[in-house]
Enzyme design. Sequence first.
Site, PDB file in Angstrom:
ATOM      1  N   GLY A  93       0.820  -1.211   0.000  1.00 44.19           N
ATOM      2  CA  GLY A  93       0.000   0.000   0.000  1.00 44.19           C
ATOM      3  C   GLY A  93       0.850   1.255   0.000  1.00 44.19           C
ATOM      4  O   GLY A  93       0.421   2.321   0.443  1.00 44.19           O
TER       5      GLY A  93
ATOM      6  N   ALA B 182       1.854   3.302  -2.228  1.00 40.65           N
ATOM      7  CA  ALA B 182       1.643   4.398  -3.184  1.00 40.65           C
ATOM      8  C   ALA B 182       0.747   5.510  -2.656  1.00 40.65           C
ATOM      9  O   ALA B 182       0.704   6.590  -3.236  1.00 40.65           O
ATOM     10  CB  ALA B 182       1.061   3.836  -4.487  1.00 40.65           C
TER      11      ALA B 182
ATOM     12  N   GLY C 272      -1.879   7.266   0.794  1.00 38.81           N
ATOM     13  CA  GLY C 272      -2.488   7.309   2.122  1.00 38.81           C
ATOM     14  C   GLY C 272      -1.575   6.887   3.275  1.00 38.81           C
ATOM     15  O   GLY C 272      -0.444   7.386   3.404  1.00 38.81           O
TER      16      GLY C 272
ATOM     17  N   ASP D 186       2.820  -2.012  -4.285  1.00 37.13           N
ATOM     18  CA  ASP D 186       1.474  -1.508  -4.570  1.00 37.13           C
ATOM     19  C   ASP D 186       1.068  -1.987  -5.951  1.00 37.13           C
ATOM     20  O   ASP D 186       1.870  -2.578  -6.677  1.00 37.13           O
ATOM     21  CB  ASP D 186       1.425   0.031  -4.482  1.00 37.13           C
ATOM     22  CG  ASP D 186       0.048   0.555  -4.067  1.00 37.13           C
ATOM     23  OD1 ASP D 186      -0.920   0.368  -4.843  1.00 37.13           O
ATOM     24  OD2 ASP D 186      -0.063   1.122  -2.969  1.00 37.13           O
TER      25      ASP D 186
ATOM     26  N   ASP E  34      -0.595  -7.164  -7.947  1.00 39.84           N
ATOM     27  CA  ASP E  34      -2.005  -7.118  -7.571  1.00 39.84           C
ATOM     28  C   ASP E  34      -2.241  -8.148  -6.466  1.00 39.84           C
ATOM     29  O   ASP E  34      -2.239  -9.353  -6.711  1.00 39.84           O
ATOM     30  CB  ASP E  34      -2.867  -7.439  -8.797  1.00 39.84           C
ATOM     31  CG  ASP E  34      -4.359  -7.401  -8.478  1.00 39.84           C
ATOM     32  OD1 ASP E  34      -4.718  -7.253  -7.285  1.00 39.84           O
ATOM     33  OD2 ASP E  34      -5.152  -7.530  -9.423  1.00 39.84           O
TER      34      ASP E  34
ATOM     35  N   GLY F  96      -5.112  -1.885   1.098  1.00 40.80           N
ATOM     36  CA  GLY F  96      -6.514  -2.224   1.315  1.00 40.80           C
ATOM     37  C   GLY F  96      -7.410  -1.472   0.360  1.00 40.80           C
ATOM     38  O   GLY F  96      -7.002  -0.502  -0.281  1.00 40.80           O
TER      39      GLY F  96
ATOM     40  N   SER G  20      -9.107  -2.065  11.075  1.00 41.23           N
ATOM     41  CA  SER G  20      -9.909  -0.835  11.076  1.00 41.23           C
ATOM     42  C   SER G  20     -10.879  -0.857  12.238  1.00 41.23           C
ATOM     43  O   SER G  20     -11.302  -1.927  12.687  1.00 41.23           O
ATOM     44  CB  SER G  20     -10.708  -0.722   9.780  1.00 41.23           C
ATOM     45  OG  SER G  20     -11.607   0.377   9.844  1.00 41.23           O
TER      46      SER G  20
ATOM     47  N   TYR H 230     -16.555  -4.723   3.803  1.00 43.67           N
ATOM     48  CA  TYR H 230     -15.337  -4.141   4.395  1.00 43.67           C
ATOM     49  C   TYR H 230     -15.245  -4.467   5.885  1.00 43.67           C
ATOM     50  O   TYR H 230     -14.193  -4.922   6.371  1.00 43.67           O
ATOM     51  CB  TYR H 230     -15.366  -2.619   4.175  1.00 43.67           C
ATOM     52  CG  TYR H 230     -14.146  -1.882   4.679  1.00 43.67           C
ATOM     53  CD1 TYR H 230     -12.975  -1.833   3.926  1.00 43.67           C
ATOM     54  CD2 TYR H 230     -14.169  -1.213   5.900  1.00 43.67           C
ATOM     55  CE1 TYR H 230     -11.865  -1.136   4.379  1.00 43.67           C
ATOM     56  CE2 TYR H 230     -13.054  -0.515   6.358  1.00 43.67           C
ATOM     57  CZ  TYR H 230     -11.911  -0.472   5.597  1.00 43.67           C
ATOM     58  OH  TYR H 230     -10.811   0.209   6.052  1.00 43.67           O
TER      59      TYR H 230
ATOM     60  N   LYS I  28     -12.370  -6.775   7.817  1.00 41.11           N
ATOM     61  CA  LYS I  28     -11.519  -6.221   8.878  1.00 41.11           C
ATOM     62  C   LYS I  28     -11.733  -6.954  10.203  1.00 41.11           C
ATOM     63  O   LYS I  28     -10.772  -7.161  10.958  1.00 41.11           O
ATOM     64  CB  LYS I  28     -11.771  -4.718   9.036  1.00 41.11           C
ATOM     65  CG  LYS I  28     -11.322  -3.887   7.840  1.00 41.11           C
ATOM     66  CD  LYS I  28      -9.808  -3.954   7.588  1.00 41.11           C
ATOM     67  CE  LYS I  28      -9.351  -2.927   6.563  1.00 41.11           C
ATOM     68  NZ  LYS I  28      -7.898  -2.973   6.297  1.00 41.11           N
TER      69      LYS I  28
HETATM   70  P1  NAD Z   1      -5.511   4.465   0.123  1.00 39.96           P
HETATM   71  O1  NAD Z   1      -6.539   4.127  -0.879  1.00 39.96           O
HETATM   72  O2  NAD Z   1      -4.948   5.836   0.149  1.00 39.96           O
HETATM   73  O3  NAD Z   1      -4.284   3.447   0.023  1.00 39.96           O
HETATM   74  C1  NAD Z   1      -4.472   2.074  -0.166  1.00 39.96           C
HETATM   75  C2  NAD Z   1      -3.378   1.543  -1.061  1.00 39.96           C
HETATM   76  O4  NAD Z   1      -3.590   0.128  -1.245  1.00 39.96           O
HETATM   77  C3  NAD Z   1      -3.406   2.197  -2.446  1.00 39.96           C
HETATM   78  O5  NAD Z   1      -2.138   2.709  -2.788  1.00 39.96           O
HETATM   79  C4  NAD Z   1      -3.829   1.062  -3.345  1.00 39.96           C
HETATM   80  O6  NAD Z   1      -3.310   1.133  -4.655  1.00 39.96           O
HETATM   81  C5  NAD Z   1      -3.332  -0.157  -2.591  1.00 39.96           C
HETATM   82  N1  NAD Z   1      -4.031  -1.343  -3.093  1.00 39.96           N
HETATM   83  C6  NAD Z   1      -5.368  -1.484  -3.263  1.00 39.96           C
HETATM   84  N2  NAD Z   1      -5.642  -2.637  -3.861  1.00 39.96           N
HETATM   85  C7  NAD Z   1      -4.454  -3.248  -4.093  1.00 39.96           C
HETATM   86  C8  NAD Z   1      -4.096  -4.471  -4.706  1.00 39.96           C
HETATM   87  N3  NAD Z   1      -5.016  -5.281  -5.248  1.00 39.96           N
HETATM   88  N4  NAD Z   1      -2.790  -4.800  -4.756  1.00 39.96           N
HETATM   89  C9  NAD Z   1      -1.857  -3.959  -4.255  1.00 39.96           C
HETATM   90  N5  NAD Z   1      -2.134  -2.792  -3.667  1.00 39.96           N
HETATM   91  C10 NAD Z   1      -3.423  -2.440  -3.591  1.00 39.96           C
HETATM   92  O7  NAD Z   1      -6.186   4.111   1.506  1.00 39.96           O
HETATM   93  P2  NAD Z   1      -5.666   4.264   3.024  1.00 39.96           P
HETATM   94  O8  NAD Z   1      -6.726   4.994   3.724  1.00 39.96           O
HETATM   95  O9  NAD Z   1      -4.279   4.717   3.092  1.00 39.96           O
HETATM   96  O10 NAD Z   1      -5.765   2.752   3.493  1.00 39.96           O
HETATM   97  C11 NAD Z   1      -4.648   2.000   3.949  1.00 39.96           C
HETATM   98  C12 NAD Z   1      -5.160   0.913   4.878  1.00 39.96           C
HETATM   99  O11 NAD Z   1      -5.761   1.527   6.013  1.00 39.96           O
HETATM  100  C13 NAD Z   1      -6.229   0.019   4.264  1.00 39.96           C
HETATM  101  O12 NAD Z   1      -6.022  -1.312   4.693  1.00 39.96           O
HETATM  102  C14 NAD Z   1      -7.507   0.568   4.847  1.00 39.96           C
HETATM  103  O13 NAD Z   1      -8.526  -0.402   4.880  1.00 39.96           O
HETATM  104  C15 NAD Z   1      -7.035   0.957   6.219  1.00 39.96           C
HETATM  105  N6  NAD Z   1      -7.885   1.928   6.931  1.00 39.96           N
HETATM  106  C16 NAD Z   1      -8.103   3.169   6.391  1.00 39.96           C
HETATM  107  C17 NAD Z   1      -8.905   4.057   7.098  1.00 39.96           C
HETATM  108  C18 NAD Z   1      -9.221   5.425   6.580  1.00 39.96           C
HETATM  109  O14 NAD Z   1     -10.095   6.095   7.175  1.00 39.96           O
HETATM  110  N7  NAD Z   1      -8.566   5.913   5.546  1.00 39.96           N
HETATM  111  C19 NAD Z   1      -9.468   3.674   8.322  1.00 39.96           C
HETATM  112  C20 NAD Z   1      -9.209   2.417   8.824  1.00 39.96           C
HETATM  113  C21 NAD Z   1      -8.416   1.550   8.110  1.00 39.96           C
END
Ligand code: NAD
Length: 258
Positions: free
Chosen positions: A8, A10, A12, A32, A41, A71, A111, A153, A157
């Site tokens: 992940g 790339a 967030g 990623d 993937d 995710g 989460s 989702y 989780k």
């Molecule tokens: P984001 O979308 O910014 O980053 C998620 C990254 O996962 C992306 O770069 C995406 O390309 C990568 N990804 C998705 N599918 C993929 C695949 N098939 N193969 C490889 N990479 C893949 O989101 P985020 O908010 O940074 O989420 C990061 C983690 O935090 C996730 O597991 C998410 O469920 C969890 N989370 C996020 C939040 C929130 O509020 N943002 C809250 C709780 C948990």
Amino acid sequence: PRTSVLTGAASGIGKATKDLLEQRGERVIGVDIHDAEVVVDLSTAEGRAALVQEAGRLSGGSIDAIYAVAGLAVPAPATVAVNYFGTVATLEGLRPLLAGSEAPRAVLVSSMAALLPSDGELVALLTAGDEPAAMARAEVLARDPASTGQLIYASAKLALSRWVRREAATPAWAGAGIPLNAAAPGIIATPMTADLIATPARREQLLNVVPMPLNGIAEPTVVARLLAWLNSEENTHLCGQVIYVDGGSDAVLRGDSV
Ligand code: NAD
């Protein structure tokens, strides 16, 4: 310096964590589906196998820490494939690379959504490790107009948090000297949540479901700092914990459950 593999990378939370570790002088092999050192993937068996092979090659066969952050939050089976099976495959597939480290560590991102309503049948299939059946159940939920968008989702989780509880104290992890833990963020401002928090009205609506009395919606670096500590040499005894970094959602929603 420590070397980590981080999925992940790339965007967030993953990107914020990679940036933080690199600022601290650590090496991070980013993974990623786009814009990463290892582009795979994680929803597919081929992608998961390629991750293990490439991480082994780029690290020279030894790493110190695994960050399973990648995710998805779409109400579709792909969320099950990435968030549960992709995460478990990342941790189990990369674990042999930790064997040569003096301070091996592993962490995943669950989460606070694990506390929201979930589908018992899907959670059971995930816990059983039955990917085809879990994908089929998620397909049913995705087509059911009565099911809420967060059900798939939240189920993935919840199963992931339980996986950490079940696995952490086993010979494979604790027995091998590897702390395995999870962070469970509340609402974090990333591309994943951008639409949900785009206006004050939407933010208020979301905060009614996910209360965050301490400091509200957080920036991704808040989670990055926790992940970095969980995977640091300082963490010698945290084992199988799901740490809520959620501004108080867990305390509000679960009250006396500890
Ligand atoms: P984001 O979308 O910014 O980053 C998620 C990254 O996962 C992306 O770069 C995406 O390309 C990568 N990804 C998705 N599918 C993929 C695949 N098939 N193969 C490889 N990479 C893949 O989101 P985020 O908010 O940074 O989420 C990061 C983690 O935090 C996730 O597991 C998410 O469920 C969890 N989370 C996020 C939040 C929130 O509020 N943002 C809250 C709780 C948990």
